[in-house]
Design an enzyme around this catalytic site. Structure first.
Site, PDB file in Angstrom:
ATOM      1  CG  HIS A  21     -10.657  -0.172   1.945  1.00  0.00           C
ATOM      2  ND1 HIS A  21     -11.790  -0.038   2.703  1.00  0.00           N
ATOM      3  CD2 HIS A  21      -9.693   0.475   2.616  1.00  0.00           C
ATOM      4  CE1 HIS A  21     -11.527   0.669   3.783  1.00  0.00           C
ATOM      5  NE2 HIS A  21     -10.250   1.001   3.765  1.00  0.00           N
TER       6      HIS A  21
HETATM    7  C1  UD1 Z   1      -6.559   4.681   1.679  1.00  0.00           C
HETATM    8  C2  UD1 Z   1      -5.862   4.677   3.030  1.00  0.00           C
HETATM    9  C3  UD1 Z   1      -6.611   3.749   3.985  1.00  0.00           C
HETATM   10  C4  UD1 Z   1      -8.079   4.104   4.051  1.00  0.00           C
HETATM   11  C5  UD1 Z   1      -8.677   4.144   2.656  1.00  0.00           C
HETATM   12  C6  UD1 Z   1     -10.081   4.646   2.745  1.00  0.00           C
HETATM   13  C7  UD1 Z   1      -3.423   4.936   3.155  1.00  0.00           C
HETATM   14  C8  UD1 Z   1      -2.140   4.229   3.288  1.00  0.00           C
HETATM   15  N1  UD1 Z   1      -4.503   4.174   2.928  1.00  0.00           N
HETATM   16  O1  UD1 Z   1      -6.461   3.370   1.141  1.00  0.00           O
HETATM   17  O2  UD1 Z   1      -6.050   3.870   5.282  1.00  0.00           O
HETATM   18  O3  UD1 Z   1      -8.738   3.156   4.838  1.00  0.00           O
HETATM   19  O4  UD1 Z   1      -7.909   5.040   1.834  1.00  0.00           O
HETATM   20  O5  UD1 Z   1     -10.821   4.405   1.602  1.00  0.00           O
HETATM   21  O6  UD1 Z   1      -3.469   6.142   3.243  1.00  0.00           O
HETATM   22  N2  UD1 Z   1      -7.922   4.878  -6.508  1.00  0.00           N
HETATM   23  C9  UD1 Z   1      -8.782   5.265  -7.510  1.00  0.00           C
HETATM   24  N3  UD1 Z   1      -9.501   6.413  -7.291  1.00  0.00           N
HETATM   25  C10 UD1 Z   1      -9.382   7.183  -6.190  1.00  0.00           C
HETATM   26  C11 UD1 Z   1      -8.498   6.777  -5.200  1.00  0.00           C
HETATM   27  C12 UD1 Z   1      -7.780   5.623  -5.369  1.00  0.00           C
HETATM   28  O7  UD1 Z   1      -8.914   4.615  -8.535  1.00  0.00           O
HETATM   29  O8  UD1 Z   1     -10.076   8.220  -6.078  1.00  0.00           O
HETATM   30  C13 UD1 Z   1      -7.182   3.609  -6.699  1.00  0.00           C
HETATM   31  C14 UD1 Z   1      -5.784   3.817  -7.249  1.00  0.00           C
HETATM   32  O9  UD1 Z   1      -5.492   2.745  -8.083  1.00  0.00           O
HETATM   33  C15 UD1 Z   1      -4.911   3.708  -6.027  1.00  0.00           C
HETATM   34  C16 UD1 Z   1      -5.672   2.719  -5.166  1.00  0.00           C
HETATM   35  O10 UD1 Z   1      -7.048   2.993  -5.430  1.00  0.00           O
HETATM   36  O11 UD1 Z   1      -3.615   3.276  -6.329  1.00  0.00           O
HETATM   37  C17 UD1 Z   1      -5.394   2.859  -3.695  1.00  0.00           C
HETATM   38  O12 UD1 Z   1      -5.578   4.206  -3.258  1.00  0.00           O
HETATM   39  P1  UD1 Z   1      -4.772   4.726  -1.954  1.00  0.00           P
HETATM   40  O13 UD1 Z   1      -5.269   6.069  -1.567  1.00  0.00           O
HETATM   41  O14 UD1 Z   1      -3.318   4.581  -2.157  1.00  0.00           O
HETATM   42  O15 UD1 Z   1      -5.140   3.676  -0.873  1.00  0.00           O
HETATM   43  P2  UD1 Z   1      -6.550   3.125  -0.408  1.00  0.00           P
HETATM   44  O16 UD1 Z   1      -6.545   1.651  -0.593  1.00  0.00           O
HETATM   45  O17 UD1 Z   1      -7.629   3.920  -1.040  1.00  0.00           O
HETATM   46  N1  UDP Z   2     -18.501   4.824   3.008  1.00  0.00           N
HETATM   47  C1  UDP Z   2     -19.210   5.431   1.982  1.00  0.00           C
HETATM   48  N2  UDP Z   2     -19.457   4.710   0.846  1.00  0.00           N
HETATM   49  C2  UDP Z   2     -19.043   3.430   0.683  1.00  0.00           C
HETATM   50  C3  UDP Z   2     -18.308   2.828   1.741  1.00  0.00           C
HETATM   51  C4  UDP Z   2     -18.050   3.563   2.884  1.00  0.00           C
HETATM   52  O1  UDP Z   2     -19.613   6.601   2.092  1.00  0.00           O
HETATM   53  O2  UDP Z   2     -19.302   2.824  -0.371  1.00  0.00           O
HETATM   54  C5  UDP Z   2     -18.226   5.611   4.227  1.00  0.00           C
HETATM   55  C6  UDP Z   2     -18.564   4.950   5.541  1.00  0.00           C
HETATM   56  O3  UDP Z   2     -19.904   5.136   5.871  1.00  0.00           O
HETATM   57  C7  UDP Z   2     -17.624   5.679   6.484  1.00  0.00           C
HETATM   58  C8  UDP Z   2     -16.388   5.907   5.640  1.00  0.00           C
HETATM   59  O4  UDP Z   2     -16.820   5.791   4.288  1.00  0.00           O
HETATM   60  O5  UDP Z   2     -18.157   6.929   6.855  1.00  0.00           O
HETATM   61  C9  UDP Z   2     -15.321   4.893   5.932  1.00  0.00           C
HETATM   62  O6  UDP Z   2     -14.283   5.062   5.006  1.00  0.00           O
HETATM   63  P1  UDP Z   2     -13.392   3.868   4.468  1.00  0.00           P
HETATM   64  O7  UDP Z   2     -14.040   2.572   4.754  1.00  0.00           O
HETATM   65  O8  UDP Z   2     -13.065   4.205   3.057  1.00  0.00           O
HETATM   66  O9  UDP Z   2     -12.041   4.039   5.276  1.00  0.00           O
HETATM   67  P2  UDP Z   2     -11.546   3.542   6.722  1.00  0.00           P
HETATM   68  O10 UDP Z   2     -12.552   3.935   7.725  1.00  0.00           O
HETATM   69  O11 UDP Z   2     -11.304   2.078   6.644  1.00  0.00           O
HETATM   70  O12 UDP Z   2     -10.247   4.254   6.897  1.00  0.00           O
END
Ligand code: UD1
Ligand code: UDP
Length: 368
Positions: free
Chosen positions: A204
């Protein structure tokens, strides 16, 4: 002492869960705030059930947006609650936008800040999380660190030693607490997967999925790997949008039931629940990821991990654990994965203090 914790995105929930449980056990007054950065049930609400912690008392409902929008919306909404609640400490975890927004809001109100997972550095400021880590740590009064590199980084940045506490890893507290329940679900078996016979993927990072060329290269590498073993890919919402945008949905298949014996292919799943994902990790031949947390979980599980990034802020997972930084060159990814599938695995060990008791140490220090 009254503590207010702020969470917002998927990895925050696994990190706060053992702290919430320990605060409850010790009867410490506590409020949990959810910013709403993540809001889909599969990215947010389901985790409170999986992790068996009470749902947040306060929801800010900020949702998605640009970095400035998201950060500003959390600050505006949180300020009112901090003024009403007047906690002694605001506790934040990890490195997402909700983390830095909460730290800034608390700092401006003169409320003490505790940062769990402090000190990690990728030294790559093009990564939004690196900015969030630097700012949060600069503002924090108490810095709880997961690995020795974090202590070194904070000392180098001039943080006073008495504020830094190497306590271990709350994400691994959660993993150890839930692993038996996760294994009992037999998620791989229910998908028709053989233990040690499949690869698991999670991606992601904007640098991987928002860049069409890089993303297409990674998907090409996964496609090659999928000729050899089933490749299971629970797709993050950011990544889902990019797959659709580049018209790549056709390379995936969606399981209608258990995979037939001997099946290969690239399999699309929705984001998994925590227990299901843990079960899938624990039995995988290898995990390919750009997630921070997954690098740590594979190290704790002793499962080979290929990190599809140029760097990591979690070097202990490379120095001691099972993690290999392979970057995003497709041929390098395929070569590294093939090496592991052929059984040439690098042994790893679990880092010091990743023992399931980090949250107890954190709460003991907070109460002191
Ligand atoms: C965010 C965090 C990242 C973390 C990740 C974990 C920041 C800058 N980024 O990235 O550090 O590793 O979460 O998963 O804080 N969206 C949905 N449904 C949701 C949430 C998001 O559809 O419930 C979509 C939206 O289009 C949104 C995009 O995902 O614009 C990105 O979501 P966002 O929270 O901005 O960043 P992540 O890529 O999820
Ligand atoms: N995780 C989950 N379901 C998924 C992918 C990841 O529950 O489909 C869990 C994973 O085991 C870990 C956490 O999400 O506990 C990591 O979060 P993510 O990868 O979204 O964020 P990051 O660690 O990169 O900030």
């Amino acid at each position: 002492m009254k503590i207010l914790s702020v969470v917002g995105a998927r990895p925050n929930f696994m990190k706060i869960a053992p702290i919430v449980r320990e605060l409850l056990r010790r009867g410490v007054p506590h409020r949990l705030v959810h910013t709403g950065q993540h809001y889909d049930a599969a990215m947010s609400g389901d985790f409170f059930r999986d992790l068996a912690i009470p749902p947040p008392e306060i929801s800010l409902g900020v949702g998605s947006g640009t970095h400035a929008e998201q950060t500003a919306h959390v600050m505006l909404a949180l300020e009112a609650h901090l003024l009403a609640e007047r906690p002694d400490v605001v506790l934040v975890v990890g490195d997402v936008n909700s983390t830095v927004a909460a730290a800034l809001t608390a700092a401006k109100l003169g409320i003490a800040i505790a940062h769990v997972e402090a000190g990690l550095r990728s030294f790559d400021r093009s990564m939004p999380e690196e900015i969030n880590r630097l700012v949060t740590d600069a503002l924090a009064d108490l810095l709880f660190v997961t690995e020795p590199s974090g202590v070194e980084n904070l000392c180098r940045e001039g943080v006073a030693q008495e504020r830094i506490h190497l306590v271990g890893n709350v994400m691994i507290d959660t993993l150890l607490a839930h692993l038996p329940r996760a294994r009992a679900l037999d998620t791989p078996g229910r998908l028709g997967l053989v233990p040690g016979g499949y690869a698991l993927v999670t991606l992601h990072r904007p640098s991987n999925v928002d860049d069409a060329e890089v993303f297409a290269g990674i998907l090409g590498a996964l496609g090659q790997l999928a000729r050899r073993v089933p490749v299971i890919f629970p797709v993050h919402p950011r990544t889902r949008k990019r797959v659709e945008a580049i018209g790549a949905a056709g390379i995936f298949r969606e399981p209608a039931g258990p995979l037939p014996p001997g099946a290969t292919g690239l399999w699309w799943l929705p984001p998994s629940g925590y227990l299901e994902f843990l079960a899938l990790q624990a039995a995988a031949a290898l995990v390919l990821t750009d997630s921070g947390g997954v690098q740590e979980e594979t190290t704790a599980l002793g499962v080979p991990c290929l990190t599809l990034r140029a760097n990591t802020e979690r070097p202990v997972t490379v120095g001691e654990g099972t993690n290999i930084i392979v970057g995003v060159d497709p041929s390098r990814i395929v070569e590294a994965a093939t090496t592991i599938l052929e059984g040439r695995r690098r042994p790893g060990r679990v880092p010091a203090l990743w023992d399931g008791h980090a949250a107890e140490r954190i709460v003991a220090i907070l109460l002191r």
